[in-house]
Design a protein around this motif. Structure first.
Motif, PDB file in Angstrom:
ATOM      1  N   ILE A 177      36.096  10.574  50.220  1.00  0.00           N
ATOM      2  CA  ILE A 177      36.058   9.587  49.143  1.00  0.00           C
ATOM      3  C   ILE A 177      37.445   9.242  48.623  1.00  0.00           C
ATOM      4  O   ILE A 177      37.748   8.086  48.329  1.00  0.00           O
ATOM      5  CB  ILE A 177      35.177  10.101  47.986  1.00  0.00           C
ATOM      6  N   GLU A 178      38.303  10.225  48.516  1.00  0.00           N
ATOM      7  CA  GLU A 178      39.592  10.036  47.846  1.00  0.00           C
ATOM      8  C   GLU A 178      40.394   8.829  48.361  1.00  0.00           C
ATOM      9  O   GLU A 178      40.954   8.087  47.543  1.00  0.00           O
ATOM     10  CB  GLU A 178      40.425  11.321  47.919  1.00  0.00           C
ATOM     11  N   PRO A 179      40.465   8.567  49.671  1.00  0.00           N
ATOM     12  CA  PRO A 179      41.224   7.396  50.130  1.00  0.00           C
ATOM     13  C   PRO A 179      40.610   6.059  49.707  1.00  0.00           C
ATOM     14  O   PRO A 179      41.301   5.042  49.698  1.00  0.00           O
ATOM     15  CB  PRO A 179      41.210   7.524  51.656  1.00  0.00           C
ATOM     16  N   CYS A 180      39.341   6.047  49.341  1.00  0.00           N
ATOM     17  CA  CYS A 180      38.653   4.809  48.968  1.00  0.00           C
ATOM     18  C   CYS A 180      38.922   4.397  47.523  1.00  0.00           C
ATOM     19  O   CYS A 180      38.826   3.221  47.173  1.00  0.00           O
ATOM     20  CB  CYS A 180      37.151   4.964  49.163  1.00  0.00           C
ATOM     21  N   LEU A 181      39.235   5.348  46.667  1.00  0.00           N
ATOM     22  CA  LEU A 181      39.349   5.069  45.236  1.00  0.00           C
ATOM     23  C   LEU A 181      40.454   4.081  44.877  1.00  0.00           C
ATOM     24  O   LEU A 181      40.227   3.199  44.038  1.00  0.00           O
ATOM     25  CB  LEU A 181      39.496   6.372  44.459  1.00  0.00           C
ATOM     26  N   PRO A 182      41.660   4.152  45.457  1.00  0.00           N
ATOM     27  CA  PRO A 182      42.694   3.172  45.095  1.00  0.00           C
ATOM     28  C   PRO A 182      42.297   1.730  45.408  1.00  0.00           C
ATOM     29  O   PRO A 182      42.689   0.806  44.690  1.00  0.00           O
ATOM     30  CB  PRO A 182      43.910   3.605  45.922  1.00  0.00           C
ATOM     31  N   PHE A 183      41.518   1.523  46.466  1.00  0.00           N
ATOM     32  CA  PHE A 183      41.052   0.182  46.820  1.00  0.00           C
ATOM     33  C   PHE A 183      40.275  -0.429  45.658  1.00  0.00           C
ATOM     34  O   PHE A 183      40.529  -1.555  45.227  1.00  0.00           O
ATOM     35  CB  PHE A 183      40.174   0.269  48.077  1.00  0.00           C
ATOM     36  N   TRP A 184      39.326   0.320  45.123  1.00  0.00           N
ATOM     37  CA  TRP A 184      38.490  -0.175  44.029  1.00  0.00           C
ATOM     38  C   TRP A 184      39.258  -0.209  42.711  1.00  0.00           C
ATOM     39  O   TRP A 184      39.035  -1.086  41.876  1.00  0.00           O
ATOM     40  CB  TRP A 184      37.232   0.675  43.904  1.00  0.00           C
ATOM     41  N   ASP A 185      40.171   0.729  42.529  1.00  0.00           N
ATOM     42  CA  ASP A 185      40.988   0.760  41.318  1.00  0.00           C
ATOM     43  C   ASP A 185      41.808  -0.523  41.195  1.00  0.00           C
ATOM     44  O   ASP A 185      41.917  -1.100  40.113  1.00  0.00           O
ATOM     45  CB  ASP A 185      41.899   1.998  41.342  1.00  0.00           C
ATOM     46  N   ARG A 186      42.379  -0.999  42.305  1.00  0.00           N
ATOM     47  CA  ARG A 186      43.155  -2.250  42.285  1.00  0.00           C
ATOM     48  C   ARG A 186      42.303  -3.436  41.861  1.00  0.00           C
ATOM     49  O   ARG A 186      42.815  -4.419  41.330  1.00  0.00           O
ATOM     50  CB  ARG A 186      43.744  -2.545  43.672  1.00  0.00           C
ATOM     51  N   LEU A 187      41.009  -3.361  42.099  1.00  0.00           N
ATOM     52  CA  LEU A 187      40.089  -4.440  41.741  1.00  0.00           C
ATOM     53  C   LEU A 187      39.517  -4.276  40.337  1.00  0.00           C
ATOM     54  O   LEU A 187      38.699  -5.073  39.888  1.00  0.00           O
ATOM     55  CB  LEU A 187      38.946  -4.507  42.756  1.00  0.00           C
ATOM     56  N   GLY A 188      39.911  -3.204  39.637  1.00  0.00           N
ATOM     57  CA  GLY A 188      39.469  -2.996  38.263  1.00  0.00           C
ATOM     58  C   GLY A 188      38.184  -2.212  38.101  1.00  0.00           C
ATOM     59  O   GLY A 188      37.619  -2.151  37.015  1.00  0.00           O
ATOM     60  N   TRP A 189      37.692  -1.595  39.175  1.00  0.00           N
ATOM     61  CA  TRP A 189      36.490  -0.763  39.079  1.00  0.00           C
ATOM     62  C   TRP A 189      36.875   0.590  38.498  1.00  0.00           C
ATOM     63  O   TRP A 189      37.959   1.104  38.749  1.00  0.00           O
ATOM     64  CB  TRP A 189      35.847  -0.597  40.452  1.00  0.00           C
ATOM     65  N   VAL A 190      35.976   1.180  37.717  1.00  0.00           N
ATOM     66  CA  VAL A 190      36.260   2.421  37.002  1.00  0.00           C
ATOM     67  C   VAL A 190      35.351   3.532  37.523  1.00  0.00           C
ATOM     68  O   VAL A 190      34.144   3.346  37.669  1.00  0.00           O
ATOM     69  CB  VAL A 190      36.040   2.227  35.482  1.00  0.00           C
TER      70      VAL A 190
END
Length: 128
Positions: free
Chosen positions: A17-30
């Motif tokens: 999961i960890e590599p996926c989180l920055p992708f969504w973070d850049r889009l404003g997902w929390v």
């Protein structure tokens, strides 16, 4: 008898999961909830604007529901309608392209990318 459907939430199966989180973070997902599995994340819930997406690792699924251990990783296709495709394209800069920006016969301006877990996401905005 009919009943109301209240929500449909995709659960994306990934190896980590960890590599996926920055992708969504850049889009404003929390990230609003996470469950560890050993010394890594086994499950997370990400939210934005009343929508949610969940991630679960293959190892976590195998420990929880053994019958699902043979599901393919990265085989999900998400279609996410947005209100500003130009902003999304800036926010996902560097994400591998599944297809380049295009206008479709069904009236959408869209682009397809692959998130770090291998799943395909189409970001689309209504034309006009």
């Amino acid at each position: 008898m009919t009943h109301a459907a209240k929500r449909l939430t995709p659960v994306l199966l990934v190896d980590t999961i960890e590599p996926c989180l920055p992708f969504w973070d850049r889009l404003g997902w929390v990230n609003v909830a996470e469950v560890p599995h050993g010394d890594v994340l086994g499950f997370v819930i990400l939210v934005k604007d009343g929508l949610e997406v969940m991630y679960q690792t293959r190892a976590s699924v195998a420990a929880d529901i053994a019958a699902l251990t043979d599901l393919p990783t990265g085989g999900t296709f998400l279609f996410l309608e947005v209100d500003d495709l130009d902003a999304v394209i800036r926010e996902i800069a560097g994400a591998p392209r599944v297809f380049e920006r295009r206008t479709t016969f069904y009236g959408m301006d869209e682009i397809g990318v692959r998130e770090p877990g291998g799943n395909s996401i189409t970001f689309a905005m209504k034309v006009g």
